[in-house]
Design a protein around this motif. Structure first.
Motif, PDB file in Angstrom:
ATOM      1  N   SER A  83      -1.416  10.664  -1.307  1.00 23.50           N
ATOM      2  CA  SER A  83      -1.627  10.900  -2.738  1.00 23.50           C
ATOM      3  C   SER A  83      -0.686  11.961  -3.273  1.00 23.50           C
ATOM      4  O   SER A  83      -0.475  13.000  -2.632  1.00 23.50           O
ATOM      5  CB  SER A  83      -3.070  11.354  -3.001  1.00 23.50           C
ATOM      6  OG  SER A  83      -4.006  10.362  -2.642  1.00 23.50           O
ATOM      7  N   THR A  84      -0.151  11.729  -4.460  1.00 20.53           N
ATOM      8  CA  THR A  84       0.513  12.777  -5.225  1.00 20.53           C
ATOM      9  C   THR A  84      -0.548  13.542  -6.011  1.00 20.53           C
ATOM     10  O   THR A  84      -1.729  13.162  -6.032  1.00 20.53           O
ATOM     11  CB  THR A  84       1.517  12.174  -6.205  1.00 20.53           C
ATOM     12  OG1 THR A  84       0.800  11.339  -7.149  1.00 20.53           O
ATOM     13  CG2 THR A  84       2.562  11.324  -5.486  1.00 20.53           C
ATOM     14  N   LEU A 118       6.997  12.395   5.856  1.00 19.30           N
ATOM     15  CA  LEU A 118       7.428  11.117   5.275  1.00 19.30           C
ATOM     16  C   LEU A 118       8.940  11.012   5.340  1.00 19.30           C
ATOM     17  O   LEU A 118       9.648  11.835   4.744  1.00 19.30           O
ATOM     18  CB  LEU A 118       6.954  11.020   3.824  1.00 19.30           C
ATOM     19  CG  LEU A 118       7.192   9.691   3.122  1.00 19.30           C
ATOM     20  CD1 LEU A 118       6.357   8.594   3.765  1.00 19.30           C
ATOM     21  CD2 LEU A 118       6.864   9.811   1.632  1.00 19.30           C
ATOM     22  N   PRO A 119       9.485  10.012   6.048  1.00 19.20           N
ATOM     23  CA  PRO A 119      10.945   9.842   6.119  1.00 19.20           C
ATOM     24  C   PRO A 119      11.551   9.602   4.741  1.00 19.20           C
ATOM     25  O   PRO A 119      10.907   9.029   3.843  1.00 19.20           O
ATOM     26  CB  PRO A 119      11.106   8.614   7.018  1.00 19.20           C
ATOM     27  CG  PRO A 119       9.842   8.575   7.830  1.00 19.20           C
ATOM     28  CD  PRO A 119       8.769   9.063   6.918  1.00 19.20           C
ATOM     29  N   ALA A 120      12.796  10.015   4.575  1.00 18.13           N
ATOM     30  CA  ALA A 120      13.456   9.975   3.269  1.00 18.13           C
ATOM     31  C   ALA A 120      13.489   8.578   2.667  1.00 18.13           C
ATOM     32  O   ALA A 120      13.358   8.415   1.453  1.00 18.13           O
ATOM     33  CB  ALA A 120      14.877  10.533   3.394  1.00 18.13           C
ATOM     34  N   GLU A 121      13.660   7.571   3.514  1.00 16.46           N
ATOM     35  CA  GLU A 121      13.771   6.211   2.976  1.00 16.46           C
ATOM     36  C   GLU A 121      12.462   5.699   2.376  1.00 16.46           C
ATOM     37  O   GLU A 121      12.430   4.659   1.721  1.00 16.46           O
ATOM     38  CB  GLU A 121      14.257   5.245   4.060  1.00 16.46           C
ATOM     39  CG  GLU A 121      13.326   5.094   5.254  1.00 16.46           C
ATOM     40  CD  GLU A 121      13.617   6.095   6.355  1.00 16.46           C
ATOM     41  OE1 GLU A 121      13.142   5.855   7.483  1.00 16.46           O
ATOM     42  OE2 GLU A 121      14.312   7.102   6.093  1.00 16.46           O
ATOM     43  N   GLY A 141      17.069  16.827  12.530  1.00 12.38           N
ATOM     44  CA  GLY A 141      18.139  16.340  11.668  1.00 12.38           C
ATOM     45  C   GLY A 141      17.705  15.757  10.348  1.00 12.38           C
ATOM     46  O   GLY A 141      18.091  16.260   9.291  1.00 12.38           O
ATOM     47  N   PRO A 142      16.903  14.655  10.343  1.00 13.63           N
ATOM     48  CA  PRO A 142      16.565  14.015   9.065  1.00 13.63           C
ATOM     49  C   PRO A 142      15.682  14.898   8.192  1.00 13.63           C
ATOM     50  O   PRO A 142      14.962  15.769   8.686  1.00 13.63           O
ATOM     51  CB  PRO A 142      15.795  12.749   9.498  1.00 13.63           C
ATOM     52  CG  PRO A 142      16.085  12.571  10.934  1.00 13.63           C
ATOM     53  CD  PRO A 142      16.355  13.929  11.488  1.00 13.63           C
ATOM     54  N   SER A 143      15.724  14.656   6.887  1.00 16.05           N
ATOM     55  CA  SER A 143      14.809  15.318   5.966  1.00 16.05           C
ATOM     56  C   SER A 143      13.517  14.517   5.859  1.00 16.05           C
ATOM     57  O   SER A 143      13.544  13.286   5.798  1.00 16.05           O
ATOM     58  CB  SER A 143      15.436  15.461   4.576  1.00 16.05           C
ATOM     59  OG  SER A 143      16.311  16.560   4.523  1.00 16.05           O
ATOM     60  N   TYR A 144      12.416  15.236   5.844  1.00 15.73           N
ATOM     61  CA  TYR A 144      11.097  14.631   5.671  1.00 15.73           C
ATOM     62  C   TYR A 144      10.385  15.302   4.503  1.00 15.73           C
ATOM     63  O   TYR A 144      10.525  16.514   4.291  1.00 15.73           O
ATOM     64  CB  TYR A 144      10.233  14.844   6.920  1.00 15.73           C
ATOM     65  CG  TYR A 144      10.742  14.247   8.195  1.00 15.73           C
ATOM     66  CD1 TYR A 144      10.533  12.902   8.502  1.00 15.73           C
ATOM     67  CD2 TYR A 144      11.428  15.028   9.125  1.00 15.73           C
ATOM     68  CE1 TYR A 144      10.982  12.354   9.690  1.00 15.73           C
ATOM     69  CE2 TYR A 144      11.885  14.496  10.314  1.00 15.73           C
ATOM     70  CZ  TYR A 144      11.663  13.156  10.599  1.00 15.73           C
ATOM     71  OH  TYR A 144      12.109  12.625  11.784  1.00 15.73           O
ATOM     72  N   ALA A 145       9.607  14.517   3.772  1.00 14.05           N
ATOM     73  CA  ALA A 145       8.730  15.083   2.760  1.00 14.05           C
ATOM     74  C   ALA A 145       7.430  15.522   3.422  1.00 14.05           C
ATOM     75  O   ALA A 145       6.870  14.797   4.251  1.00 14.05           O
ATOM     76  CB  ALA A 145       8.443  14.065   1.669  1.00 14.05           C
ATOM     77  N   LEU A 205       1.018  14.673  -0.933  1.00 12.40           N
ATOM     78  CA  LEU A 205       2.481  14.749  -0.931  1.00 12.40           C
ATOM     79  C   LEU A 205       2.908  15.957  -1.757  1.00 12.40           C
ATOM     80  O   LEU A 205       2.832  15.951  -2.992  1.00 12.40           O
ATOM     81  CB  LEU A 205       3.068  13.467  -1.508  1.00 12.40           C
ATOM     82  CG  LEU A 205       4.576  13.265  -1.392  1.00 12.40           C
ATOM     83  CD1 LEU A 205       5.010  13.209   0.068  1.00 12.40           C
ATOM     84  CD2 LEU A 205       4.987  11.984  -2.110  1.00 12.40           C
ATOM     85  N   VAL A 206       3.324  17.015  -1.062  1.00 14.29           N
ATOM     86  CA  VAL A 206       3.649  18.277  -1.726  1.00 14.29           C
ATOM     87  C   VAL A 206       4.862  18.129  -2.639  1.00 14.29           C
ATOM     88  O   VAL A 206       4.916  18.691  -3.732  1.00 14.29           O
ATOM     89  CB  VAL A 206       3.906  19.374  -0.671  1.00 14.29           C
ATOM     90  CG1 VAL A 206       4.305  20.685  -1.343  1.00 14.29           C
ATOM     91  CG2 VAL A 206       2.675  19.583   0.189  1.00 14.29           C
ATOM     92  N   GLY A 207       5.860  17.374  -2.208  1.00 12.82           N
ATOM     93  CA  GLY A 207       7.102  17.243  -2.961  1.00 12.82           C
ATOM     94  C   GLY A 207       8.246  18.004  -2.329  1.00 12.82           C
ATOM     95  O   GLY A 207       9.405  17.788  -2.676  1.00 12.82           O
TER      96      GLY A 207
END
Length: 516
Positions: free
Chosen positions: A67-68, A306-309, A327-331, A344-346
């Motif tokens: 949830s946002t 949460l993966p960027a894609e 390495g990868p960015s995650y939310a 989902l913090v953002g």
């Protein structure tokens, strides 16, 4: 002697727990999830999704949606209006954290439970205190004062609760022993009028033995420059000879480091970063030689990533801590003892280490401006640009904006925003009015921006360039990005895009440049 005994007591309570966070991270997170699910199983939300302490992480993820704030808001609003046992057990909390606005409101409000205060914010604060005294034992940090600069409190618009910046909520509720370590006193620390607040705090702390600074670099810099002016000093160590540590957070510190090194030259001021937000205290810097932040895994928050894609996916599938990679960015997706479930913090983070789990903050899931704690999101910017254009009788084709960072030297204590705006026709007859309206609408839409702009104290008015027709198309073409859904980023904390766009303007005055 008393300060050394207190430092030892704090270290004994925190350092073993931090060792477990480093060496048993997955076990710590499993225990947090059991605690959260067990505590919340009797709430309306827990009953809806079949919570139980025995529920596995996999089943929890299968049952409960991500949830946002907007998606969870119907449940949050029930709590804000006083309904008990909605997302977390017990009466509605008497504290509400106010943060920057969303697409639906000027500010957002989040419930802050007693457990979130004690087992997240206070616990993490004690951990930071323990680490500080361990890392810098000869500085005798607890023998002096910590100058902490936070926000203010107000009556909640939803009822009897108090609302304010999370820093003000924490400061107001600190136990007595912790209050004795900090300055200024609460009546000054919680003042709402920022200009008066800065002046009165500066005059008060001149007489204190300040050894630690704690706060957002933006406002701290304004305060410290006022302290120097009042003291007639060139170096903060002339005012506070034992000043040795700055605990900072909320905005990227890179643009500010040189300015603070001017205030305390010679490498005499140490720096440690904290990562806290209205939703929780997430991480801290436990190694001075590394910018990486230790993720706090037993402080009442269960993490998923949460993966960027999948940022814009209608069915996001975060992964658990055990599956992340370097390495990868995650939310960040969090479940907390304030009743935020798979929220989902953002913010986005990148792991730099898995043994232990350390991260660096990489940004937000949306473009934004947050160089000074103003947290202007794209929705704010687009609405403000549209309002300014409508009121001045022009139409905007494209725009981008970036920060103007603080510069060294006297009289340069403010940052600002610089905008490049392309219109479909000539610039408005009253170009200055466009910038004024842009500024006014941003202040109306976003309470954090409004606070920073108050009396021009921290942020100067926006600086707007009207660029010639075709400028943004040229920028896209030059990078092979014409066509489809390719576009110029609206907002960025880096100045790269803005400066590349402005470099395409003809040399010399064009008649389309507005400076305020």
């Amino acid at each position: 002697m008393l300060d050394q005994l207190l430092a030892r007591a704090v270290q004994l309570g925190s350092l073993p727990r931090l060792a477990r966070v480093r060496h048993e991270p997955l076990a710590r997170q499993a225990a947090v999830l059991r605690y959260l699910l067990g505590r919340a199983q009797g709430t309306a939300w827990g009953q809806r999704y079949g919570y139980a302490a025995s529920l596995s992480a996999r089943e929890f993820a299968r049952r409960v949606p991500v949830s946002t704030y907007e998606q969870l808001y119907p449940e949050i609003e029930k709590i804000l209006r006083g309904q008990p046992d909605v997302l977390w057990p017990g009466p509605a909390p008497r504290w509400q954290a106010r943060s920057s606005g969303t697409t639906n409101a000027r500010s957002k409000y989040l419930p802050v439970t007693s457990e979130a205060l004690h087992y997240n914010h206070y616990r993490a604060g004690r951990d930071m205190l323990a680490l500080s005294t361990q890392l810098y034992p000869t500085q005798r940090l607890l023998q002096g004062k910590t100058l902490s600069l936070g926000g203010s409190l107000e009556a909640s618009p939803f009822g009897a609760a108090q609302a304010g910046d999370v820093s003000a909520l924490v400061m107001q509720s600190l136990p007595g022993w912790a209050q004795t370590l900090r300055t200024p006193p609460l009546p000054l620390a919680l003042l709402e009028e920022w200009e008066d607040k800065i002046e009165r705090i500066a005059r008060h702390v001149l007489r204190q033995d300040v050894r630690v600074l704690a706060g957002v670099p933006t406002w701290m810099l304004v305060l410290l420059r006022r302290v120097l002016a009042l003291a007639g000093a060139a170096d903060l160590r002339e005012v506070w000879p034992r000043l040795s540590l700055f605990l900072h957070g909320a905005v990227a510190f890179g643009p500010y480091r040189g300015l603070f090194e001017q205030l305390v030259p010679g490498g005499q001021l140490h720096y440690l970063e904290i990562y806290n937000a209205s939703e929780g205290y997430f991480a801290l810097q436990d190694e001075p030689g590394s910018p990486d932040l230790l993720l706090l895994l037993d402080h009442g928050i269960y993490y998923e990533f949460l993966p960027a894609e999948q940022y814009d996916s209608p069915d996001p599938r975060p992964i658990p801590l055990e599956d992340v990679t370097i390495g990868p960015s995650y939310a960040l997706v969090i479940s907390t003892n304030a009743g935020l479930w798979r929220y989902l913090v953002g913010d986005t983070v990148r792991f730099t280490s898995l043994r232990p789990y350390r991260v660096r903050i990489t940004g937000r899931t949306k473009h934004f401006l947050n160089a000074f704690g103003e947290e202007v999101v794209v929705e704010n910017a687009e609405a403000a640009i549209a309002a300014a254009a409508h009121a001045t009788g022009c139409a905007v084709r494209d725009f981008t904006a970036a920060p103007v960072y603080f510069e060294a030297g006297p009289g340069t204590s403010r940052g600002g925003h610089e905008w490049a705006v392309e219109l479909t026709g000539p610039p408005p007859a009253d170009a200055a009015r466009f910038g004024q309206l842009l500024d006014e609408e941003l202040r109306r839409l976003n309470s954090d921006y409004d606070a920073k702009r108050h009396r021009d104290l921290a942020l100067a008015p926006p600086h707007v360039h009207f660029v010639p027709a075709g400028t943004f198309e040229s920028w896209l073409r030059g990078r092979g990005r014409l066509g489809g859904q390719r576009k110029v980023p609206r907002l960025a904390n880096s100045r790269q895009v803005l400066e590349e766009v402005l470099s395409l303007m003809p040399a010399g005055p064009t008649g389309n440049d507005l400076q305020q």
